[in-house]
Motif scaffolding. Structure first.
Motif, PDB file in Angstrom:
ATOM      1  N   GLU A  73     -10.990  18.758  32.305  1.00  0.00           N
ATOM      2  CA  GLU A  73     -10.584  20.030  31.708  1.00  0.00           C
ATOM      3  C   GLU A  73      -9.405  19.890  30.746  1.00  0.00           C
ATOM      4  O   GLU A  73      -9.309  20.619  29.763  1.00  0.00           O
ATOM      5  N   ALA A  74      -8.502  18.971  31.024  1.00  0.00           N
ATOM      6  CA  ALA A  74      -7.288  18.837  30.214  1.00  0.00           C
ATOM      7  C   ALA A  74      -7.541  18.224  28.841  1.00  0.00           C
ATOM      8  O   ALA A  74      -6.686  18.316  27.961  1.00  0.00           O
ATOM      9  N   LYS A  81      -9.175  14.172  34.384  1.00  0.00           N
ATOM     10  CA  LYS A  81      -8.076  14.822  33.663  1.00  0.00           C
ATOM     11  C   LYS A  81      -8.082  16.323  33.937  1.00  0.00           C
ATOM     12  O   LYS A  81      -8.628  17.127  33.191  1.00  0.00           O
ATOM     13  N   ARG A  82      -7.460  16.679  35.049  1.00  0.00           N
ATOM     14  CA  ARG A  82      -7.370  18.084  35.434  1.00  0.00           C
ATOM     15  C   ARG A  82      -6.329  18.827  34.603  1.00  0.00           C
ATOM     16  O   ARG A  82      -5.324  18.250  34.197  1.00  0.00           O
ATOM     17  N   GLN A  83      -6.590  20.108  34.393  1.00  0.00           N
ATOM     18  CA  GLN A  83      -5.626  20.972  33.692  1.00  0.00           C
ATOM     19  C   GLN A  83      -4.642  21.510  34.715  1.00  0.00           C
ATOM     20  O   GLN A  83      -5.023  22.195  35.667  1.00  0.00           O
ATOM     21  N   ARG A  84      -3.380  21.184  34.583  1.00  0.00           N
ATOM     22  CA  ARG A  84      -2.364  21.648  35.513  1.00  0.00           C
ATOM     23  C   ARG A  84      -1.385  22.569  34.784  1.00  0.00           C
ATOM     24  O   ARG A  84      -0.947  22.265  33.691  1.00  0.00           O
TER      25      ARG A  84
END
Length: 202
Positions: free
Chosen positions: A97-98, A198-201
């Protein structure tokens, strides 16, 4: 001073005991978020349940640009084709998402799938909802479920994702064969090595 420290330690223990803990998906677990709708490269919304076929379901967390995914392109296609031909549903999940604007958009997924001749589902996992439910952290990372939707294998494709010529154990292929033969899975859990999802944090 000692009493204050003791109270702080107890308070910290109490608070942390209520914090959410990311639990690893255990062998025998049901398919998480099985009915969650995910956008496929076809433009349709599909779920893990709808992707499952008579002999089970293979879920692989993947992407377009990870060097490990690229090194495993042929291996991924081979095992996915084998599962598909043996009535095991196949769905690849992109949870990056990132970096949607850096080669991991739905449009980029479509182009990559066409290049790789995918004939199975390749879905966008918005906000990494499915990856979080699976506690998946790498690409590629594999989860094999039986016909009842129970997890029978999780981990890598084989024992050397960085170098195909050095592979000694084809973990996922063996697990699929065990599943199809009705035998127990000899090795049901292995380490997955690859790029981090790649997670969106916030």
């Amino acid at each position: 001073m000692i009493k204050t420290t003791c109270y702080l330690a107890i308070g910290t223990l109490f608070l942390t005991s209520w914090l959410p803990v990311s639990a690893s998906l255990e062998i025998g677990a049901s398919i998480p978020k099985a009915d969650e709708k995910l956008r496929d490269i076809s433009g349709k919304d599909v779920s893990l349940n709808s992707a499952k076929r008579g002999n089970g379901l293979l879920v692989i967390f993947s992407g377009n640009s990870c060097p490990y995914v690229i090194r495993n392109q042929q291996r991924t296609s081979n095992i996915c084709n084998y599962a598909h031909k043996n009535n095991i549903g196949v769905i690849l999940v992109n949870a990056n998402e990132a970096i949607r604007n850096e080669g991991e958009s739905l449009q980029a997924m479509k182009a990559y799938a066409a290049q790789q001749h995918y004939n199975w589902f390749y879905v966008l996992d918005k906000n990494a909802v499915i990856a979080d439910a699976f506690d998946a952290n790498h690409t590629p990372e594999c989860f094999l479920f039986d016909k009842n939707g129970r997890l029978v294998y999780k981990g890598g494709i084989d024992d050397n994702p960085g170098n195909e010529s050095a592979v000694k154990a084809q973990y996922l292929q063996n697990a699929v064969n065990n599943l199809l033969s009705g035998n127990g899975i000899a090795v049901n859990t292995t380490n997955s090595l690859g790029c981090s999802i790649k997670r969106q944090r916030n």
